[in-house]
Design an enzyme around this catalytic site. Structure first.
Site, PDB file in Angstrom:
ATOM      1  N   SER A  47      12.138  -0.921  -6.541  1.00  0.00           N
ATOM      2  CA  SER A  47      12.295  -1.050  -5.093  1.00  0.00           C
ATOM      3  C   SER A  47      13.741  -1.338  -4.695  1.00  0.00           C
ATOM      4  O   SER A  47      14.452  -2.086  -5.364  1.00  0.00           O
ATOM      5  CB  SER A  47      11.405  -2.177  -4.584  1.00  0.00           C
ATOM      6  OG  SER A  47      11.700  -2.417  -3.226  1.00  0.00           O
ATOM      7  N   LYS A  55      -1.441  -3.113   0.727  1.00  0.00           N
ATOM      8  CA  LYS A  55      -1.228  -3.115   2.178  1.00  0.00           C
ATOM      9  C   LYS A  55      -2.490  -3.321   3.013  1.00  0.00           C
ATOM     10  O   LYS A  55      -2.440  -3.912   4.076  1.00  0.00           O
ATOM     11  CB  LYS A  55      -0.564  -1.810   2.614  1.00  0.00           C
ATOM     12  CG  LYS A  55       0.901  -1.752   2.290  1.00  0.00           C
ATOM     13  CD  LYS A  55       1.500  -0.496   2.894  1.00  0.00           C
ATOM     14  CE  LYS A  55       2.979  -0.432   2.581  1.00  0.00           C
ATOM     15  NZ  LYS A  55       3.641   0.644   3.296  1.00  0.00           N
ATOM     16  N   ASP A  92       6.284  -0.236   9.203  1.00  0.00           N
ATOM     17  CA  ASP A  92       6.500   1.140   8.718  1.00  0.00           C
ATOM     18  C   ASP A  92       6.581   2.124   9.886  1.00  0.00           C
ATOM     19  O   ASP A  92       7.399   3.036   9.894  1.00  0.00           O
ATOM     20  CB  ASP A  92       5.348   1.584   7.802  1.00  0.00           C
ATOM     21  CG  ASP A  92       5.383   0.882   6.459  1.00  0.00           C
ATOM     22  OD1 ASP A  92       6.483   0.555   5.977  1.00  0.00           O
ATOM     23  OD2 ASP A  92       4.289   0.652   5.882  1.00  0.00           O
ATOM     24  N   THR A 108      -6.858  17.076   0.298  1.00  0.00           N
ATOM     25  CA  THR A 108      -8.283  16.760   0.421  1.00  0.00           C
ATOM     26  C   THR A 108      -8.625  16.751   1.913  1.00  0.00           C
ATOM     27  O   THR A 108      -8.260  15.818   2.635  1.00  0.00           O
ATOM     28  CB  THR A 108      -8.585  15.385  -0.204  1.00  0.00           C
ATOM     29  OG1 THR A 108      -7.947  15.325  -1.482  1.00  0.00           O
ATOM     30  CG2 THR A 108     -10.065  15.136  -0.334  1.00  0.00           C
ATOM     31  N   LYS A 157     -10.203  13.789   4.081  1.00  0.00           N
ATOM     32  CA  LYS A 157      -9.364  12.654   4.485  1.00  0.00           C
ATOM     33  C   LYS A 157      -8.593  12.969   5.768  1.00  0.00           C
ATOM     34  O   LYS A 157      -8.395  12.118   6.616  1.00  0.00           O
ATOM     35  CB  LYS A 157      -8.405  12.272   3.351  1.00  0.00           C
ATOM     36  CG  LYS A 157      -9.100  11.401   2.302  1.00  0.00           C
ATOM     37  CD  LYS A 157      -8.357  11.348   0.999  1.00  0.00           C
ATOM     38  CE  LYS A 157      -7.144  10.438   1.032  1.00  0.00           C
ATOM     39  NZ  LYS A 157      -6.482  10.402  -0.312  1.00  0.00           N
TER      40      LYS A 157
END
Ligand code: ATR
Length: 271
Positions: free
Chosen positions: A20, A71, A107, A156, A159
């Site tokens: 990170s 998260k 975010d 997919t 989703k």
């Protein structure tokens, strides 16, 4: 950095966290304001998250960023959830205070600030968003909040359908079908991290008018095509920096200049 008995501890909790960049620029932000604080990575396995969360509270840690795969879990454990984090369904920033633990999502703000450098006006524009994972939720929330029309493609399909049911977007079978209609293309999948990842669509169909953003912070094959076609483009570094600057503001009340955090990361990566 002079650590002593009064040093305040902040950090990042995720698995993995070793690569990170957040410790690099968050510590530079503390240095910039001469704060007696330090930001450290905590590598915590999924099964240990709850224990770690309680530990952070007991240890008097002031704030943490939360990243994959924690998260969503974080939301259930805190005392107060910011409405944006609630809508997105995940938190990337926790603030520990006397009143309790607060959860935020920065975010989506990071994405908006970054994407507005490519396209200052988002309202009413058509966007192709690739991916329906955790990162896409924050991007989609940001785009819908600003009033964009979003076409969502995901490997997919189920989703993508679920996400569009929640946020109000249109599922597309193939990205190629909407390319001529959209102005902005955002890759929020993890495809492109590895050089040999198969392309998400035929990148040679990009038009010079397209603005292209990848939330991965390196030059992905998609961005290389965008560059070759002359499209304005951006990798994910700015999104990362802006989300971190917003977390820093929530913890300290201070606004660290973009140039300070950007320089810290570039020095770290290239010097
Ligand atoms: P994140 O939180 O980073 O978004 P995630 O929730 O695991 O991570 O989501 C990863 C996203 O990248 C998903 O949209 C995933 O597609 P699927 O839902 O079909 O799994 C997408 N993805 C990962 N690798 C991919 C690939 N090689 N091609 C296309 N999509 C890919």
């Amino acid at each position: 950095m002079n650590l002593d008995g009064k040093t305040e501890v902040y950090g990042l909790i995720g698995y993995p966290v070793r690569h990170s960049l957040s410790p690099v620029f968050q510590n530079e932000a503390f240095r910039h304001f001469s704060l007696n604080a330090v930001y450290v990575p905590f590598e915590v396995k999924p099964e240990d998250f709850e224990t770690a969360f309680r530990g952070l509270k007991s240890l008097g840690v002031r704030g943490v960023n939360v990243t994959l795969p924690h998260k969503e879990r974080a939301l259930a454990l805190v005392d107060f959830v910011d409405p944006h984090a609630e809508s997105i369904g995940s938190a990337n920033t926790l603030k520990f205070s006397k009143e309790g633990v607060y959860a935020y999502n920065t975010d989506w703000i990071g994405f908006l600030k970054a994407v507005k450098k490519l396209l200052p006006q988002i309202k009413g524009i058509k966007v192709l968003l690739l991916g329906a994972g955790g990162s896409s939720r924050a991007v989609l929330y940001a785009l819908k909040t600003e009033g964009a029309e979003v076409f969502l493609w995901n490997r997919t399909k189920e989703k993508a359908e679920k996400l569009c049911g929640e946020f109000g977007c249109k599922v597309v079978e193939k990205p190629e079908r909407v390319l001529k209609d959209v102005m902005l293309i955002v890759n929020a999948t993890s495809s492109g991290l590895k050089e040999d990842d198969p392309p998400l669509f035929d990148y040679s169909l990009l038009l010079p008018e397209h603005r292209v953003m990848d939330i991965i912070y390196k030059e992905t094959p998609l961005l290389r095509f965008a560059k070759a076609k002359g499209c304005p483009f951006q990798d994910g570094l700015d999104m990362l920096l802006y989300q971190g600057m917003e977390s820093f503001r929530l913890w300290t009340g201070l606004e660290v200049p973009y140039g300070v955090v950007k320089k810290a990361v570039l020095d770290y990566l290239y010097n």
